[in-house]
Scaffold this active site. Structure first.
Site, PDB file in Angstrom:
ATOM      1  CB  ALA A  64      30.801  17.776 -38.522  1.00 29.56           C
ATOM      2  N   GLY A 107      35.331  16.516 -36.154  1.00 26.49           N
ATOM      3  CA  GLY A 107      34.781  17.034 -34.907  1.00 26.49           C
ATOM      4  C   GLY A 107      34.874  16.045 -33.768  1.00 26.49           C
ATOM      5  CD  GLU A 110      37.859  20.029 -34.807  1.00 21.52           C
ATOM      6  OE1 GLU A 110      38.518  20.901 -35.400  1.00 21.52           O
ATOM      7  OE2 GLU A 110      36.649  19.813 -35.056  1.00 21.52           O
ATOM      8  CD  GLU A 130      38.179  18.426 -40.012  1.00 17.81           C
ATOM      9  OE1 GLU A 130      37.696  18.485 -38.872  1.00 17.81           O
ATOM     10  OE2 GLU A 130      39.325  17.936 -40.256  1.00 17.81           O
TER      11      GLU A 130
END
Length: 256
Positions: A64, A107, A110, A130
């Site tokens: 992200a 992300g 993911e 994270e």
């Protein structure tokens, strides 16, 4: 310039490239929106057979974009509703193949796990880092990852936040196949090409039933599988496949 570029390498196959190299293809809101729209459009295309999702040789998606939400409040983060931007990817009825080179972190990891097949380069870097910035995975890094590799490996990845190589990802079941870095995209496209030549109704049923059965009991999953198996006997492709097998020729599947 679009941050998600669509190409059509051949009939029935779509190639989506995340195109933000200056940020290692980090998933800012514009990338997320364009990916969501691209998949929404792909989901409506009846002649599409398979999707390949990739970044570039340095990064699939490095995670992200922290600059966008570092100072957000909890309410502001909730109001962004980024989870809805993943829904068109999750709902894609076509097989999705992630071709992963370089970084697939946070992300990005993911996003790769939203695919049905992951082709990884030997030197790819997968991870859920994270925790190192005071957060936790928020788009499947605790749920999809655990289903893919099991509790103990998932706990190690999310609690330490340390990346693993493509070779390690393949060994633990996070990647479907690991190849030399230069062969990642060609291999993913080869797989997509082969899937595109198969009967699309059977392919769609396989994907739907496999995913539905993951969260069902064995008895329920077997029942769903059996019904889908029986349903395919109503298709012209099943009859064509049987005839072609008997006649020792290549089948001509029409998706009917």
């Amino acid at each position: 310039m679009s941050v998600v570029v669509r190409e059509t390498p051949e009939a029935g196959v779509a190639l989506l490239r995340i195109n933000r190299p200056e940020a290692r293809n980090a998933l800012n809101m514009e990338v997320r929106r364009q990916l969501s729209k691209a998949f929404r459009d792909l989901n409506r295309e009846s002649d599409l057979r398979a999707v390949v999702l990739t970044g570039d040789e340095k990064a699939f998606a490095a995670g992200a974009d922290l600059k966008e939400f570092a100072e957000l409040t909890a309410v502001e983060q909730m109001q962004r509703q980024t989870h809805k931007l993943w829904e068109n990817i999750t709902a894609c009825p076509k097989p999705v193949i992630a071709a992963v080179n370089g970084f697939a972190l946070g992300g990005g990891c993911e996003l790769a796990m939203h695919a049905d097949i992951i082709v990884a380069g030997e030197n790819a870097k997968f991870g859920q880092p994270e925790v190192r910035v005071g957060l936790m995975p928020g788009a499947g890094g605790t749920q999809r990852l655990t289903r893919a590799v099991g509790k103990f490996r998932a706990m190690k990845l999310v609690l330490l936040g340390e990346p693993i190589s493509g070779i390690e990802a393949g060994a633990m079941g996070l990647a479907s196949e690991v190849v030399p870095d230069a062969e990642v995209l060609p291999r993913a496209l080869e797989m997509a090409r082969r899937i595109a030549a198969l009967p699309p109704l059977a392919v769609a049923q396989i994907k739907e039933v496999l995913l539905a059965g993951m969260d069902a009991s064995l008895a329920t999953g077997m029942m769903v599988e059996r019904k889908a198996f029986q349903l395919l006997f109503a298709t012209e492709d099943q009859k064509e496949g049987a005839r072609a097998f008997a006649e020792k020729r290549k089948p001509d599947f029409k998706g009917r």
